[in-house]
Design a protein around this motif. Structure first.
Motif, short mmCIF file in Angstrom:
data_model
loop_
_atom_site.label_atom_id
_atom_site.label_comp_id
_atom_site.label_asym_id
_atom_site.label_seq_id
_atom_site.Cartn_x
_atom_site.Cartn_y
_atom_site.Cartn_z
N LEU A 166 31.96 53.51 42.67
CA LEU A 166 30.69 54.30 42.08
C LEU A 166 30.24 52.93 41.31
N THR A 167 30.97 52.27 40.67
CA THR A 167 30.44 51.28 39.56
C THR A 167 30.43 49.77 40.24
N GLN A 168 29.81 49.12 39.45
CA GLN A 168 29.41 47.75 40.05
C GLN A 168 30.86 46.82 40.04
N ASP A 169 31.96 47.26 39.67
CA ASP A 169 32.91 46.18 39.73
C ASP A 169 32.65 45.01 38.89
N ARG A 170 32.00 45.22 37.92
CA ARG A 170 31.52 43.97 37.27
C ARG A 170 31.82 44.30 35.50
N ILE A 171 32.97 44.15 35.15
CA ILE A 171 33.60 44.45 33.98
C ILE A 171 33.00 43.30 33.07
N VAL B 185 39.62 38.88 32.94
CA VAL B 185 38.63 37.81 33.24
C VAL B 185 37.43 38.38 32.21
N ALA B 186 37.47 39.49 31.98
CA ALA B 186 36.45 39.79 30.91
C ALA B 186 36.63 39.30 29.39
N VAL B 187 37.72 39.47 29.05
CA VAL B 187 38.43 39.20 27.93
C VAL B 187 38.28 37.59 27.60
N LEU B 188 38.70 37.02 28.64
CA LEU B 188 38.79 35.45 28.43
C LEU B 188 37.25 34.93 28.48
N GLU B 189 36.33 35.75 29.08
CA GLU B 189 34.77 35.29 29.16
C GLU B 189 34.25 35.64 27.90
N GLY B 190 34.88 36.61 27.06
CA GLY B 190 34.24 37.21 25.88
C GLY B 190 34.70 36.20 24.66
N ASP C 270 35.46 26.74 22.23
CA ASP C 270 36.03 26.25 21.35
C ASP C 270 37.10 27.05 20.72
N HIS C 271 36.78 28.12 20.68
CA HIS C 271 38.15 29.01 20.11
C HIS C 271 39.20 29.25 21.12
N ALA C 272 38.90 29.24 22.46
CA ALA C 272 40.05 29.36 23.19
C ALA C 272 40.85 27.97 23.58
#
Length: 904
Positions: A384-389, A425-430, A434-436
């Motif tokens: 139903l959703t885009q599967d793009r978290i 993946v969404a957390v890592l991209e968030g 530099d912080h990572a």
């Protein structure tokens, strides 16, 4: 537990060339389904036990491997020695075996017997015609199956499974984990396992973190078993009980591991079993059972009517030899010998057309189930959703934005190595780079407690200072709250009280109502230690806050759901997600939620009540994998054809339980293996198009069965009437054979025919009762006009003495052939043929050619040899009138029949 089905499927692979699942639907074992050590050679058992007890250093020595993995030269040498990692049943059978299997069906065998009888009675022409019909049907089936096999292999290659293996990939000796096809694995390879992976070969575990493997396919154990790197019990004599070995065909339920391959392909435990069971027949599926029931209805009809024709002709004509030959020809005419070829051609054409719709059919028989599906159960995410978290927000327990929570969640996602997750993946991209980079430098990973679907959470243990370890746990809100005793309230750590719990519920419910998926984050500080961490350490945690994600609905979802509803398919959402999030998404896409049921509510509901609840409920939330499977099974038990669409390990039980399992190209291995249909695009719109094509395919198969059944019934009835009153045979055995051959040729184009829109609006199923009723309604119509033809030939053309029987037989030969051919166009649609509904051009051309040949034979040089004669020109107005009357009456009966019984 599933061994019997597995072995049957292996034989099906040899006999049909089509790839089959290693994972089958039956979930409960019987006494004959458990694999034992005595089922394989003693040498294999001894080798497995040896490697189960061997040290890691000994394994590297025996397999000439290294901790950094094999290099290209070592892999090439191993492939030469051991071959590809393929079980024996996956090898194509010889062409002559395939040809025999194409010949071996009830109709061809019956025709062969009839042909032998004809040859023994010196009726060489009849024997030749029968042989020609058998050869045509068998060769067409052989060619079509070969083409469909090639197409299926090509399509399956598009979704081939892979394994993660450690290899030396640079000349400098650097190694890395790479994805390679399963058949390229060799003994000595080091593979990486995570939840959802299929075990690609027989393995010895080297490192493991909470590794649980489902061995039901080999041992019948319903619960997963834990695997470890160092055995806890060295006394086992059965390799299947060794806790350091994993076997091909099983699957990882939870945890992670590194393991060395100790055997591949036919040398695996499963491969050895496969080599010993290839003589076992495969159990027919629902589609094959339906075809078989219909086939035997027609065969029984022939076996009953043929002796009746023999007796009537023998007693009325006195020539029992001629009566026997005639009844033999009637038997041939009543045998639907083209049914196997028509079915195979239609299914294969359907598979090719579905591939153009981005739908890959793993098993041709699944196409009919696709078209018969009336309930579709599916997950919410990605369907139903885009599967793009995307990470929408990160807050403390009261809903205020908190960078501390984001930092903590990032450490968890960065260092976890288990089941890959879009949320991670969404957390890592968030987090900015530099912080990572800075955090990765300051913090080191100590241990990990992988995710599983029972706990619904996962933890990593990290350290910034040598003397202190921090456990960071994230997961579903309720599961995190179950192991929390404190919360971070501002700058303080306070006990988790009832009032704070109520405020937490209000904050998270508000986030859920916004359509956000909430994941809780908790921590715990521990003194540094050298021991491994486990689930027991997930206790007395501090709730830090939440990270919330957004997965917006797809633009195509609402129109796709509308189209599915119009096609007679009820969609039910079975999700493990929050009921508030799921309900909001459903409302946004136009899906009426109504009564909402959660997994905890159905735990203690009896099957009878849950079945009724499942029929009226659209949304089930917070479900476990077993909940999903139970709901699917109960819906099937209510007489529905149920499809399940899923792509995760938690969907595998439901995929097996459904009538038709539907997965996607990007699904985990076990989900793709369990599925019948693979979608190259995770979209309900693609699914809806596939369903329509499945119904179109089934409709064309049904056309031939209806045409054959009604035509045969009418012909026999006409023969009985004529035999009782005429002083000679109404048609010679030779005429019956030629008529049947020409009619069958006209049917070859049915798989290419068009299908009316109303025939694909609703699910379609096999209905033997409807076939019998159809025969009774439409068969006698042709008999009425056959009898009218008898009267015309008898009184108008004076063909009423034995000396004029050739004229009589020629007249009925033409009428019979043309009426049989026209019935193709009359019964293929409930509409008015040629005007409201036209057949596809291949079918139009084939029927036209057959009609021209049929009219021309009495006038051709072959007429005397065929014992036919030219018909007078005055015959043709009568012919046109009879055919026009036949078509008019058929159309009238068709209207009455469709109004009363429907038109499948």
């Amino acid at each position: 537990m599933l061994l019997k089905n597995l072995t049957r499927q292996l034989f099906a692979q040899l006999s049909r060339h089509l790839p089959r699942r290693l994972i089958q639907r039956d979930l409960m074992p019987d006494d004959n389904t458990v694999a034992h050590a005595q089922d394989v050679p003693a040498s294999l058992s001894e080798a497995c036990l040896k490697y189960a007890r061997a040290s890691e250093e000994q394994l590297y020595r025996d397999f000439q491997s290294h901790p950094e993995g094999l290099n290209a030269r070592e892999v090439e040498r191993a492939l030469e020695q051991h071959g590809l990692n393929q079980i024996p049943a996956q090898k194509a059978s010889p062409w002559w075996v395939h040809l025999w299997l194409c010949y071996r069906n009830p109709f061809n065998i019956l025709l062969t017997i009839l042909g032998i009888v004809s040859y023994s009675t010196e009726d060489l022409f009849a024997a030749g015609v029968i042989a020609l019909m058998v050869v045509i049907a068998t060769l067409l089936n052989f060619v079509q199956e070969a083409r469909s096999t090639k197409a299926a292999d090509t399509l399956k290659a598009m979704v081939s499974n892979t394994a993660t293996v450690l290899r030396v990939v640079h000349e400098s000796g650097e190694n890395e984990f790479i994805e390679i096809p399963l058949d390229q694995l060799v003994p000595g390879d080091i593979v990486k396992l995570a939840a959802g992976d299929m075990i690609p070969a027989d393995l010895r575990v080297i490192q493991a973190r909470d590794l649980f493997v489902g061995q039901a396919s080999l041992t019948g154990e319903s619960l997963p078993v834990e695997k470890v790197a160092v055995s806890r019990d060295l006394s086992h004599n059965n390799p299947l009980e060794c806790d350091t070995l994993c076997f091909m065909g099983t699957n990882v339920v939870s945890g992670t591991a590194l393991a060395m391959i100790i055997s591949t392909g036919g040398n695996t435990w499963f491969g050895q079993l496969a080599g010993r069971v290839t003589q076992q027949e495969s159990e027919p599926n629902a589609f094959q059972k339906g075809i078989s029931r219909v086939s035997w209805v027609l065969i029984r009809f022939m076996l009953v009517m043929t002796p009746v024709v023999l007796l009537i002709n023998g007693f009325t004509k006195g020539d029992w030899w001629e009566a026997a030959l005639f009844s033999l020809s009637v038997a041939v005419g009543l045998t639907p010998e083209m049914l196997p070829m028509i079915v195979t051609s239609t299914l294969a054409r359907g598979a090719v057309k579905l591939s153009k719709q981005k739908v890959i059919v793993k098993h041709l028989d699944a196409i009919q189930n696709f078209g018969a599906m009336d309930i579709l159960c599916t997950d919410k995410t990605g369907t139903l959703t885009q599967d793009r978290i995307v990470l929408e927000t990160h807050t403390d327990i009261l809903g205020a934005v908190s960078n501390h929570v984001l930092h903590t969640a990032w450490l968890n996602s960065h260092y976890q190595t288990g089941l890959k997750n879009l949320l991670d993946v969404a957390v890592l991209e968030g987090v900015d780079e530099d912080h990572a980079r800075n955090a990765a430098t300051r913090w080191q990973k100590v241990d990990e407690i992988p995710f599983d679907f029972e706990r619904r959470r996962m933890s990593v243990v990290v350290s910034e200072q040598p003397e202190v370890h921090q456990l960071i746990c994230k997961g579903a809100l309720q599961e995190i709250l179950n192991v929390c005793s404190q919360v971070r309230y501002g700058d303080e750590i306070v006990p988790l009280s009832e009032s704070l719990l109520a405020r937490i519920r209000r904050v998270t419910d508000d986030l859920n109502r916004q359509g956000l998926r909430v994941v809780a984050v908790a921590t715990k500080f521990l003194p540094a230690r050298g021991e491994d961490y486990g689930r027991v350490d997930e206790s007395d945690l501090i709730l830090e806050g939440y990270i919330a994600f957004l997965d917006p609905p797809k633009e195509t979802t609402a129109p796709a759901l509308k189209a599915l509803k119009e096609s007679g398919i009820t969609v039910k959402i079975l999700t493990g997600d929050s009921e508030l999030v799921a309900a909001k998404v459903c409302r946004e896409v136009g899906l009426e939620v109504g009564e909402l049921v959660t997994g905890s509510e159905i735990e203690n509901i009896p099957d009878e009540q849950l079945a009724a609840l499942a029929l009226r409920t659209t949304l089930f939330a917070r479900l476990t994998p077993m909940h999903k499977e139970r709901i699917v099974r109960l819906l099937r038990g209510e007489g529905h054809v149920v499809g399940f669409m899923g792509d995760g390990i938690n969907d595998a039980p439901a995929l097996r339980a459904a009538d038709i399992g539907i997965s996607v190209d990007g699904a985990v291995d076990i989900a793709r293996e369990a599925a019948d249909i693979i979608l190259l695009e995770k979209s309900l719109m693609v699914l809806e198009q596939g369903v329509i094509e499945g119904r179109r395919t089934f409709a064309n198969m049904l056309k031939y069965i209806k045409m054959t059944a009604s035509s045969n019934f009418g012909n026999v009835f006409s023969v009985l009437v004529a035999s009782a009153f005429l002083p000679f045979l109404p048609m010679l055995p030779l005429h019956l054979l030629i008529q049947n051959l020409l009619y069958d040729v006209s049917q070859v184009a049915i798989p290419f025919d068009n299908v009316d829109d109303e025939q694909i609006k609703k699910p379609q199923r096999w209905n033997p009762a409807d076939l019998g009723r159809f025969m009774v309604f439409f068969g006698p119509i042709s008999s009425i006009f056959d009898i009218l033809t008898f009267c015309v030939m008898w009184w108008v053309f004076k063909a009423n003495v034995p000396e004029a029987q050739t004229l009589f037989q020629s007249g009925w030969f033409v009428v019979g052939l043309l009426s049989q051919t026209l019935i193709v166009h009359m019964i293929r649609t409930r509409r008015i043929p040629f005007i409201q509904s036209r057949a596809a051009w291949p079918l139009m051309i084939m029927t036209l050619v057959v009609m021209v040949v049929g009219i021309g034979l009495p006038f051709s040089p072959l007429a005397s040899y065929l014992q036919l004669q030219a018909l007078p020109l005055s015959y043709f107005p009568w012919l046109i009138a009879i055919l026009a009357g036949y078509m008019t009456l058929t159309q009238c009966v068709k209207g009455f029949y469709s109004r009363r019984y429907g038109w499948q």
